[in-house]
Motif scaffolding. Structure first.
Motif, mmCIF file in Angstrom:
data_model
loop_
_atom_site.group_PDB
_atom_site.id
_atom_site.type_symbol
_atom_site.label_atom_id
_atom_site.label_comp_id
_atom_site.label_asym_id
_atom_site.label_seq_id
_atom_site.Cartn_x
_atom_site.Cartn_y
_atom_site.Cartn_z
ATOM 1 N N VAL A 184 3.231 14.455 1.742
ATOM 2 C CA VAL A 184 2.699 13.966 3.021
ATOM 3 C C VAL A 184 1.199 14.243 3.117
ATOM 4 C CG1 VAL A 184 2.769 14.279 5.521
ATOM 5 C CG2 VAL A 184 4.910 14.192 4.220
ATOM 6 N N PHE A 187 3.666 8.187 1.628
ATOM 7 C CA PHE A 187 4.133 9.547 1.382
ATOM 8 C C PHE A 187 5.369 9.573 0.486
ATOM 9 C CE2 PHE A 187 7.148 8.526 4.701
ATOM 10 C CZ PHE A 187 8.250 9.340 4.438
ATOM 11 N N TRP A 220 4.196 9.624 -3.058
ATOM 12 C CA TRP A 220 3.691 10.943 -3.437
ATOM 13 C C TRP A 220 4.812 11.973 -3.520
ATOM 14 C CZ3 TRP A 220 -0.455 11.551 -5.946
ATOM 15 C CH2 TRP A 220 -1.562 10.742 -5.731
ATOM 16 N N TRP A 221 5.797 11.844 -2.653
ATOM 17 C CA TRP A 221 6.967 12.730 -2.704
ATOM 18 C C TRP A 221 7.636 12.600 -4.076
ATOM 19 C CZ3 TRP A 221 11.869 11.918 0.837
ATOM 20 C CH2 TRP A 221 12.747 12.995 0.657
ATOM 21 N N ALA A 236 -0.730 11.834 1.012
ATOM 22 C CA ALA A 236 -0.781 10.504 1.635
ATOM 23 C C ALA A 236 -1.825 10.439 2.746
ATOM 24 C CB ALA A 236 0.599 10.143 2.183
#
Length: 511
Positions: free
Chosen positions: A488, A85, A88-89, A491
């Motif tokens: 999130v 995550f 991806w954040w 992910a």
């Protein structure tokens, strides 16, 4: 077998990394930050921050991308499946930034055309806000599209996405080989002209004159770390992505030093040019230099046009060169920012690069249209402030804490970098990443959260820029929090198997 794209040469990678780091902030943020925090004395905490945070984190991110051979989400997944995550954040933060960053490049593109006839006139502030941006609505209202912004914005996205379609070696690398030397030549011309103007010496003296009492203030050190952090493109997923395209035998540490010092050298050059010009403006206006110092959008699109009006000769040429330099600096950064989510989509969903550019870049281009409206400046201002302060800075803190203390990867990364680098990492690096950077970033985040949350309850100070609560909530906080939430969710989605078409395209690109 999946084949990852690679840079054609080491110089190509370095130019791309430097191009990502050297952006609009180098030109309009660093000079004002340095002046406000001790002038020449600011270079002491600035250099310390570069050596204890900037370059160490660059080395860490170069090592991560090189070792795990993936975009930020794939790299964090390979470090630990529960940390995907974070990747991806970082990608979502870059996505948000790309949507409004493209609009500022569009402004610079418009102003490079305006320079030929000095269309901005004498009242440059009214021209920017009223005539050009046509800002006739209140914060939170959209209004209609502004053609003068919309048309160059479309051109910006066509250029950037066209380059990304070509891939890493044939697109990004070739573009940076053209843009970065051109940017350097143009800016050198600007600086040489700036330092020969009447009053330039006074401006340079104001910029370099050291106020050593300032370096005893904690805020100055925080400003130095903040400048290094935001200017080097770290915690944006950019450097992880770019380094994943490096060959297996690559001098990671040397590359990081070259990138770090290259970026700082350009910032210093920008400071000399900007303050030489501000000294000229002060002399023409008959006021001290501190009365004309400004930063950010105001410096580029209000103050500089005023100065260009007063040039003794070649006003139009100088104006064009200045705004052309902003366009080039912006394009190299926007390419790198956009590449983060293109690479993430390719890795996660195993789609072709063409589809990733169309989907990711196309979605960013569509969202960026919001900032080409009459109310676009308000949305840009709020999104920029909150995504940088509570996206990039917080993300950087989470990243170093996870790597250094949760997953305890520093020794492993140190060994990996030392095996292929000329400059060997020692305790300097582990102390910088494991202790100094988390402490400074933690202090920064505590101060920022305290400052912004307290404003919500303090009727005297009010919100950021005096915006209403609803606009700050949806235009600022929701943007920063949304990047984490969507990260999130991304992910939690499953990874796709490699398709034959995407594998074939990746092999073709790697050649």
């Amino acid at each position: 077998m999946e084949t990852r794209s690679q840079w054609g040469t080491r110089a190509g990678f370095i130019l791309a990394a430097v191009g990502s780091a050297v952006g609009l902030g180098n030109i309009w943020r660093f000079p004002a930050t340095a002046y406000e925090n001790g002038g020449g004395a600011f270079l002491i905490p600035y250099l310390f921050a570069l050596l204890t945070a900037g370059i160490p984190i660059l080395i860490m991110e170069f090592t991560m991308g090189h070792k795990y051979r993936g975009s930020a989400p794939l790299t964090f997944k390979r470090i630990h499946k529960k940390s995907e995550f974070v990747g991806w954040w970082a990608v979502l933060v870059s996505f948000v930034i790309s949507t409004y960053y493209a609009v500022i490049i569009a402004w610079a593109m418009s102003y490079s055309v305006f320079s030929f006839n000095l269309n901005w006139g004498e009242d440059t502030a009214s021209f920017l806000i009223g005539d050009y941006l046509n800002r006739t609505v209140d914060p939170g209202q959209v209004g209609s599209f502004v053609p003068g912004v919309l048309i160059p914005l479309i051109i910006v996205w066509i250029l950037v996405l066209g380059i990304l379609f070509k891939g890493v070696k044939k697109g990004i690398e070739i573009a940076n080989r053209i843009f970065i030397p051109a940017l350097l030549i143009i800016f050198l011309i600007i600086v040489i002209r700036a330092v020969t103007l009447p009053g330039a010496v006074d401006g340079l003296e104001a910029f370099f004159k050291p106020d050593f009492s300032k370096i005893l203030e904690p805020g100055v050190w925080v400003a130095a770390y903040g400048q290094i952090f935001f200017s080097l493109s770290i915690a944006f997923a950019i450097m992880i992505t770019y380094s994943s395209y490096l060959p297996k035998k690559s001098d990671i540490t040397n590359n990081a030093f070259i990138t770090g010092f290259g970026n700082s050298s350009f910032e210093l050059l920008a400071g000399i040019g900007v303050f030489g010009i501000l000294g000229f403006m002060a002399a023409q206006s008959g006021v001290p230099v501190d009365k004309v110092v400004d930063g950010g959008v105001g410096l580029a699109f209000i103050v500089f046009p005023q100065i260009i009006n007063q040039f003794p000769a070649f006003n139009e040429l100088f104006g064009f060169l200045f705004f052309a330099s902003l366009v080039l600096a912006g394009l190299t950064s926007l390419m790198s920012i956009t590449e983060t989510y293109v690479a993430g989509l390719v890795d996660k969903f195993k789609i072709s690069r063409t589809k990733a550019v169309l989907f990711g870049g196309g979605l960013a281009a569509i969202i960026s249209l919001l900032f080409a409206t009459q109310g676009g400046l308000f949305f840009l201002d709020a999104a920029d402030y909150f995504i940088n302060q509570f996206g990039v800075a917080l993300l950087g803190l989470v990243e170093v804490v996870l790597i250094a203390w949760v997953f305890r990867k520093l020794k492993e990364f140190q060994t990996h970098a030392n095996e292929i680098s000329d400059i060997r990492l020692g305790s300097w690096w582990t102390i910088s990443v494991g202790f100094i950077t988390p402490i400074v970033l933690g202090y920064m985040m505590f101060g920022l959260l305290k400052q912004n949350i307290m404003k919500e309850f303090d009727t005297d100070t009010g919100n950021y820029e005096g915006y209403q609560d609803a606009f700050i909530m949806w235009g600022g906080w929701a943007v920063a929090i949304g990047a984490l939430v969507i990260g999130v969710i991304m992910a939690m989605t499953k990874w796709k198997a490699t398709s034959a078409s995407s594998e074939m395209e990746q092999k073709k690109e790697a050649k």
